[in-house]
Scaffold this motif. Structure first.
Motif, PDB file in Angstrom:
ATOM      1  N   MET A   1       0.849  -1.152   0.000  1.00  0.00           N
ATOM      2  CA  MET A   1       0.000   0.000   0.000  1.00  0.00           C
ATOM      3  C   MET A   1       0.907   1.231   0.000  1.00  0.00           C
ATOM      4  O   MET A   1       1.892   1.277   0.727  1.00  0.00           O
ATOM      5  CB  MET A   1      -0.898  -0.051   1.237  1.00  0.00           C
ATOM      6  CG  MET A   1      -1.578   1.243   1.573  1.00  0.00           C
ATOM      7  SD  MET A   1      -2.839   1.084   2.858  1.00  0.00           S
ATOM      8  CE  MET A   1      -1.866   1.236   4.323  1.00  0.00           C
ATOM      9  N   GLU A   2       0.615   2.212  -0.804  1.00  0.00           N
ATOM     10  CA  GLU A   2       1.354   3.473  -0.825  1.00  0.00           C
ATOM     11  C   GLU A   2       0.759   4.436   0.198  1.00  0.00           C
ATOM     12  O   GLU A   2      -0.454   4.610   0.266  1.00  0.00           O
ATOM     13  CB  GLU A   2       1.287   4.114  -2.206  1.00  0.00           C
ATOM     14  CG  GLU A   2       2.143   3.432  -3.237  1.00  0.00           C
ATOM     15  CD  GLU A   2       3.627   3.569  -2.962  1.00  0.00           C
ATOM     16  OE1 GLU A   2       4.090   4.648  -2.555  1.00  0.00           O
ATOM     17  OE2 GLU A   2       4.339   2.564  -3.148  1.00  0.00           O
ATOM     18  N   ARG A   3       1.651   5.036   1.013  1.00  0.00           N
ATOM     19  CA  ARG A   3       1.186   5.980   2.027  1.00  0.00           C
ATOM     20  C   ARG A   3       2.302   6.965   2.325  1.00  0.00           C
ATOM     21  O   ARG A   3       3.419   6.557   2.616  1.00  0.00           O
ATOM     22  CB  ARG A   3       0.786   5.224   3.286  1.00  0.00           C
ATOM     23  CG  ARG A   3       0.293   6.118   4.394  1.00  0.00           C
ATOM     24  CD  ARG A   3      -0.085   5.257   5.569  1.00  0.00           C
ATOM     25  NE  ARG A   3      -0.256   6.096   6.727  1.00  0.00           N
ATOM     26  CZ  ARG A   3      -1.197   5.944   7.606  1.00  0.00           C
ATOM     27  NH1 ARG A   3      -2.070   4.985   7.482  1.00  0.00           N
ATOM     28  NH2 ARG A   3      -1.287   6.718   8.646  1.00  0.00           N
ATOM     29  N   ASP A   4       2.016   8.220   2.249  1.00  0.00           N
ATOM     30  CA  ASP A   4       2.976   9.277   2.559  1.00  0.00           C
ATOM     31  C   ASP A   4       4.293   9.106   1.819  1.00  0.00           C
ATOM     32  O   ASP A   4       5.374   9.327   2.368  1.00  0.00           O
ATOM     33  CB  ASP A   4       3.236   9.359   4.067  1.00  0.00           C
ATOM     34  CG  ASP A   4       1.993   9.709   4.868  1.00  0.00           C
ATOM     35  OD1 ASP A   4       1.128  10.425   4.315  1.00  0.00           O
ATOM     36  OD2 ASP A   4       1.891   9.272   6.022  1.00  0.00           O
ATOM     37  N   GLU A   8       3.991   0.759   2.281  1.00  0.00           N
ATOM     38  CA  GLU A   8       3.712   0.248   3.617  1.00  0.00           C
ATOM     39  C   GLU A   8       3.172  -1.172   3.485  1.00  0.00           C
ATOM     40  O   GLU A   8       2.250  -1.430   2.735  1.00  0.00           O
ATOM     41  CB  GLU A   8       2.680   1.159   4.297  1.00  0.00           C
ATOM     42  CG  GLU A   8       2.665   1.038   5.794  1.00  0.00           C
ATOM     43  CD  GLU A   8       1.904   2.191   6.437  1.00  0.00           C
ATOM     44  OE1 GLU A   8       0.677   2.055   6.577  1.00  0.00           O
ATOM     45  OE2 GLU A   8       2.541   3.192   6.797  1.00  0.00           O
ATOM     46  N   THR A  21       1.609  -2.573  10.539  1.00  0.00           N
ATOM     47  CA  THR A  21       2.120  -2.021   9.285  1.00  0.00           C
ATOM     48  C   THR A  21       3.604  -1.741   9.470  1.00  0.00           C
ATOM     49  O   THR A  21       4.064  -1.445  10.574  1.00  0.00           O
ATOM     50  CB  THR A  21       1.417  -0.707   8.878  1.00  0.00           C
ATOM     51  OG1 THR A  21       1.685   0.291   9.859  1.00  0.00           O
ATOM     52  CG2 THR A  21      -0.073  -0.897   8.733  1.00  0.00           C
TER      53      THR A  21
END
Length: 74
Positions: A1-4, A8, A21
């Motif tokens: 998952m892409e985050r900031d 992640e 995570t």
């Protein structure tokens, strides 16, 4: 998952509602976890067992999953 701006990785135990995570930042891993079971702590414990057993290849161990729990055998 892409985050900031980073990828992640996510572990989820749907039954207990526990989650973890992790992502890499500046050469170290950042972990967040919550819920009644510390999922990442359990993953690290199993990784330690794998290293202690001499890091056997995938063909050298089995994972059993039953309604009563999970086991890893070398």
């Amino acid at each position: 998952m892409e985050r900031d701006g980073h990828t992640e990785h996510v572990l989820i135990d749907v039954e207990s509602g526990s989650w973890a995570t992790l992502y890499e930042e500046d050469g170290r891993w950042i972990v967040r976890q919550d819920g009644p079971n510390a999922l990442w702590d359990a993953a690290e414990q199993q990784l330690g067992r794998w290293h202690a057993a001499g890091t056997p290849a995938l063909e050298e161990f089995t994972v059993s999953v039953t309604p009563q729990g999970q086991t890893i055998n070398w």
